[in-house]
Design an enzyme around this catalytic site. Structure first.
Site, mmCIF file in Angstrom:
data_model
loop_
_atom_site.group_PDB
_atom_site.id
_atom_site.type_symbol
_atom_site.label_atom_id
_atom_site.label_comp_id
_atom_site.label_asym_id
_atom_site.label_seq_id
_atom_site.Cartn_x
_atom_site.Cartn_y
_atom_site.Cartn_z
ATOM 1 N N ARG A 22 -4.367 -7.741 0.567
ATOM 2 C CA ARG A 22 -4.825 -7.730 -0.830
ATOM 3 C C ARG A 22 -5.873 -8.816 -1.060
ATOM 4 O O ARG A 22 -6.842 -8.604 -1.792
ATOM 5 C CB ARG A 22 -3.640 -7.958 -1.772
ATOM 6 C CG ARG A 22 -2.766 -6.740 -1.852
ATOM 7 C CD ARG A 22 -1.900 -6.810 -3.079
ATOM 8 N NE ARG A 22 -0.991 -5.674 -3.095
ATOM 9 C CZ ARG A 22 0.016 -5.553 -3.926
ATOM 10 N NH1 ARG A 22 0.251 -6.504 -4.819
ATOM 11 N NH2 ARG A 22 0.774 -4.487 -3.891
ATOM 12 N N GLU B 105 -1.624 -8.710 -8.181
ATOM 13 C CA GLU B 105 -0.648 -9.650 -7.615
ATOM 14 C C GLU B 105 -0.983 -9.919 -6.154
ATOM 15 O O GLU B 105 -1.066 -9.004 -5.349
ATOM 16 C CB GLU B 105 0.760 -9.040 -7.720
ATOM 17 C CG GLU B 105 1.825 -9.949 -7.147
ATOM 18 C CD GLU B 105 3.122 -9.204 -6.839
ATOM 19 O OE1 GLU B 105 3.634 -8.494 -7.725
ATOM 20 O OE2 GLU B 105 3.603 -9.331 -5.699
ATOM 21 N N ARG C 240 6.941 -1.703 4.855
ATOM 22 C CA ARG C 240 7.590 -1.181 3.637
ATOM 23 C C ARG C 240 7.374 0.321 3.569
ATOM 24 O O ARG C 240 6.224 0.791 3.645
ATOM 25 C CB ARG C 240 6.990 -1.804 2.382
ATOM 26 C CG ARG C 240 7.004 -3.313 2.379
ATOM 27 C CD ARG C 240 7.990 -3.895 1.407
ATOM 28 N NE ARG C 240 8.021 -5.339 1.607
ATOM 29 C CZ ARG C 240 7.794 -6.234 0.651
ATOM 30 N NH1 ARG C 240 7.548 -5.842 -0.570
ATOM 31 N NH2 ARG C 240 7.850 -7.520 0.922
ATOM 32 N N SER D 275 4.148 -13.578 -4.366
ATOM 33 C CA SER D 275 5.271 -13.910 -5.231
ATOM 34 C C SER D 275 6.203 -14.842 -4.478
ATOM 35 O O SER D 275 6.240 -14.845 -3.243
ATOM 36 C CB SER D 275 5.968 -12.659 -5.754
ATOM 37 O OG SER D 275 6.592 -11.992 -4.709
ATOM 38 N N ARG E 36 -3.475 -0.202 -3.450
ATOM 39 C CA ARG E 36 -3.032 -1.576 -3.202
ATOM 40 C C ARG E 36 -1.763 -1.662 -2.355
ATOM 41 O O ARG E 36 -1.212 -2.743 -2.187
ATOM 42 C CB ARG E 36 -2.823 -2.299 -4.531
ATOM 43 C CG ARG E 36 -1.839 -1.568 -5.446
ATOM 44 C CD ARG E 36 -1.444 -2.402 -6.625
ATOM 45 N NE ARG E 36 -2.507 -2.510 -7.595
ATOM 46 C CZ ARG E 36 -2.515 -3.403 -8.579
ATOM 47 N NH1 ARG E 36 -1.555 -4.268 -8.676
ATOM 48 N NH2 ARG E 36 -3.476 -3.415 -9.460
ATOM 49 N N HIS E 37 -1.270 -0.538 -1.874
ATOM 50 C CA HIS E 37 -0.065 -0.545 -1.037
ATOM 51 C C HIS E 37 -0.314 0.058 0.335
ATOM 52 O O HIS E 37 -0.979 1.083 0.457
ATOM 53 C CB HIS E 37 1.071 0.241 -1.709
ATOM 54 C CG HIS E 37 1.648 -0.466 -2.886
ATOM 55 N ND1 HIS E 37 1.247 -0.193 -4.166
ATOM 56 C CD2 HIS E 37 2.583 -1.438 -2.968
ATOM 57 C CE1 HIS E 37 1.904 -0.974 -4.997
ATOM 58 N NE2 HIS E 37 2.731 -1.746 -4.298
ATOM 59 N N GLU F 277 6.668 2.516 1.510
ATOM 60 C CA GLU F 277 6.117 2.723 0.167
ATOM 61 C C GLU F 277 5.731 4.184 0.039
ATOM 62 O O GLU F 277 4.757 4.622 0.649
ATOM 63 C CB GLU F 277 4.853 1.870 -0.042
ATOM 64 C CG GLU F 277 5.057 0.379 0.028
ATOM 65 C CD GLU F 277 5.616 -0.206 -1.254
ATOM 66 O OE1 GLU F 277 5.853 0.561 -2.211
ATOM 67 O OE2 GLU F 277 5.830 -1.431 -1.291
HETATM 68 P P1 AMO Z 1 6.831 -9.358 -2.385
HETATM 69 O O1 AMO Z 1 7.656 -8.150 -2.120
HETATM 70 O O2 AMO Z 1 6.336 -9.562 -3.775
HETATM 71 O O3 AMO Z 1 7.652 -10.682 -2.041
HETATM 72 O O4 AMO Z 1 5.605 -9.383 -1.392
HETATM 73 C C1 AMO Z 1 4.746 -10.513 -1.316
HETATM 74 C C2 AMO Z 1 3.292 -10.080 -1.330
HETATM 75 O O5 AMO Z 1 3.037 -9.197 -0.251
HETATM 76 C C3 AMO Z 1 2.072 -8.233 -0.612
HETATM 77 N N1 AMO Z 1 2.650 -6.880 -0.483
HETATM 78 C C4 AMO Z 1 1.972 -5.808 -0.053
HETATM 79 N N2 AMO Z 1 0.703 -5.639 0.353
HETATM 80 C C5 AMO Z 1 0.315 -4.408 0.750
HETATM 81 N N3 AMO Z 1 1.136 -3.330 0.766
HETATM 82 C C6 AMO Z 1 2.424 -3.439 0.384
HETATM 83 N N4 AMO Z 1 3.225 -2.380 0.420
HETATM 84 C C7 AMO Z 1 2.899 -4.715 -0.068
HETATM 85 N N5 AMO Z 1 4.085 -5.190 -0.508
HETATM 86 C C8 AMO Z 1 3.920 -6.496 -0.765
HETATM 87 C C9 AMO Z 1 1.674 -8.514 -2.050
HETATM 88 C C10 AMO Z 1 2.863 -9.296 -2.562
HETATM 89 O O6 AMO Z 1 2.515 -10.171 -3.617
HETATM 90 N N6 AMO Z 1 10.210 -12.138 0.122
HETATM 91 C C11 AMO Z 1 9.242 -12.159 -0.974
HETATM 92 C C12 AMO Z 1 8.335 -13.366 -0.897
HETATM 93 C C13 AMO Z 1 9.003 -14.681 -1.161
HETATM 94 O O7 AMO Z 1 9.718 -14.803 -2.180
HETATM 95 O O8 AMO Z 1 8.811 -15.614 -0.362
HETATM 96 C C14 AMO Z 1 8.374 -10.897 -0.891
HETATM 97 O O9 AMO Z 1 8.238 -10.279 0.128
HETATM 98 O O10 AMO Z 1 0.500 -9.322 -2.029
#
Ligand code: AMO
Length: 398
Positions: free
Chosen positions: A372, A321, A176, A324, A184-185, A178
């Site tokens: 996380r 979180e 991502r 999701s 947390r990212h 970000e």
């Molecule tokens: P989402 O975008 O909420 O859902 O991502 C799911 C989980 O992945 C982790 N996460 C991250 N951890 C670290 N750095 C990041 N940049 C980051 N982005 C996300 C979090 C988050 O809760 N396709 C949907 C899932 C689904 O519906 O099956 C999805 O990717 O813990």
């Protein structure tokens, strides 16, 4: 002297030890790799109750002086310095312990998926099209045309439901872009994805997810105990069923009844404080999000009897979180309507859409962030410490 199994004391005594051997040790810089032969004897004062009286030693690899980072020093270094010299930082037993925890978590996760009849899958990470929206996609040069790094295995795990696989999981990197610099990212994280077919609603998904989290923590604890890893006794005991709190109730608890917006990290934190006290469980689900905050999530199932809400959830742990997911829209016509509402060109989703035209069971799933989870279990102040070589906006090396 230290290796993967721990630290051993080598005892040298002026006068008693062979002077040549003594001189060799004295001239060997800290962190050099050495091989020592000797006699092991009891020593109540030594850390392990034994010491080694060396008879022979050989330097296998001499470390340069000075070290960019102390390994045995009591004084902590800044995280950036530690990450810049990560190989040396990873030599610290307390840092290694985090990766023992990760190993045990991976073992526990795989075991609980496999015991529930899931197939482990590996979906492509080089894509023509993303799943989670444009802003966080990394574009790469793919021969003569653009491609993207996968933000999630989302579309593929759904397609595998049409393939008849019924239960799949994947533990793989997700990417991502970000731009925000938070604790947390990351730009590269490990996503633990599950997808299951023949569900009635998102609660069927939640039940599987909470069981997997619960089993994983138990297996991880047992594994860490067998390794003498100190995190074993610090892991929370998960107690299903985790409370389920609808989004509208969350907004009331936050003092903003009726609000329809994504929960900010601050909202999640405040909610965490209230909900953990109220329900006595550090794990809880936030459910039934307003459709307006999930419009981009075209694959989310809108409730038939109240389309202003989606059958979706987050799994949080003490205000953070972790996952999701939810029920997906498996009906072709409704899915097309969602895609149009999200402003996405269906032509870009051709392969995905075909899976819905020739038989697709009702299904749902989740994405769970392993980094996380490791961060909260090891009580780390920054998610970067949960990965060996973390990637963020400013860090692509080492
Ligand atoms: P989402 O975008 O909420 O859902 O991502 C799911 C989980 O992945 C982790 N996460 C991250 N951890 C670290 N750095 C990041 N940049 C980051 N982005 C996300 C979090 C988050 O809760 N396709 C949907 C899932 C689904 O519906 O099956 C999805 O990717 O813990």
């Amino acid at each position: 002297m230290r290796d993967g199994s721990g630290i051993a004391q080598i005892t040298l005594k002026k006068g008693a030890t062979d002077p040549q051997l003594f001189a060799l040790f004295a001239a060997t810089p800290r962190e050099s790799v050495i091989q020592v032969d000797g006699t092991v004897q009891a020593s109540p004062k030594a850390q392990r109750g034994v010491e080694v009286i060396p008879t022979r030693a050989e330097i296998l690899s001499q470390a340069e002086v000075p070290l960019p980072l102390g390994v045995a020093d009591k004084v902590g270094a800044e995280l950036d310095t530690r990450l810049n010299h990560r190989v040396i930082d990873l030599r610290k037993p307390a840092v290694r312990a985090i990766f023992e925890l990760r190993t045990a978590l991976l073992e526990g996760l795989r075991q609980s998926f496999l015991s529930r009849g899931f197939l482990e899958v590996e979906t492509p990470k080089l894509l023509r099209q993303g799943a989670e929206g444009g802003a966080t996609m990394f574009a790469v040069d793919y021969f003569d045309s653009p491609a993207y790094l996968a933000q999630s295995p989302q579309l593929y795990k759904q397609m595998l439901m049409s393939a008849g696989f019924e239960r799949v999981f994947e533990i793989a990197p997700a990417f991502r872009a970000e731009p925000s610099d938070t604790v947390r990212h990351l730009t590269e994280f490990s996503s633990v994805d599950g997808e299951i077919a023949y569900i009635r609603d998102a609660d069927d998904v939640r039940q599987v997810l909470e069981a997997i989290v619960t089993d994983t923590l138990a297996t991880t604890r047992a594994r860490l105990q067998s390794w003498g890893n100190a995190f074993a006794d610090k892991l929370p005991v998960a107690e299903p069923p985790f409370p389920r709190i609808p989004y509208t109730e969350c907004q009331e608890l936050l003092g903003t009844p009726g609000a329809e917006k994504d929960l900010s990290p601050e909202d999640e934190k405040r909610l965490g404080e209230v909900l953990v006290t109220k329900y006595g469980n550090p794990f809880y689900f936030l459910t039934d999000f307003p459709t307006s905050v999930k419009v981009g999530t075209f694959y989310a199932h809108r409730f038939d009897d109240r389309p202003q809400f989606v059958d979706y959830f987050d799994l949080d742990y003490r205000g953070l979180e972790l996952a999701s997911g939810g029920r997906r829209e498996h009906r072709f016509e409704q899915l097309m309507a969602n895609i149009r509402a999200a402003g996405v060109d269906p032509a870009t989703l051709e392969g995905y859409l075909e899976a819905f035209r020739f038989g697709m069971p009702p299904h749902g799933g989740w994405g769970f962030g392993l980094d996380r989870f490791t961060t909260v279990l090891a009580d780390l102040p920054n998610i970067r410490e949960s990965r060996l070589f973390p990637r963020d906006r400013y860090r692509l090396t080492p």
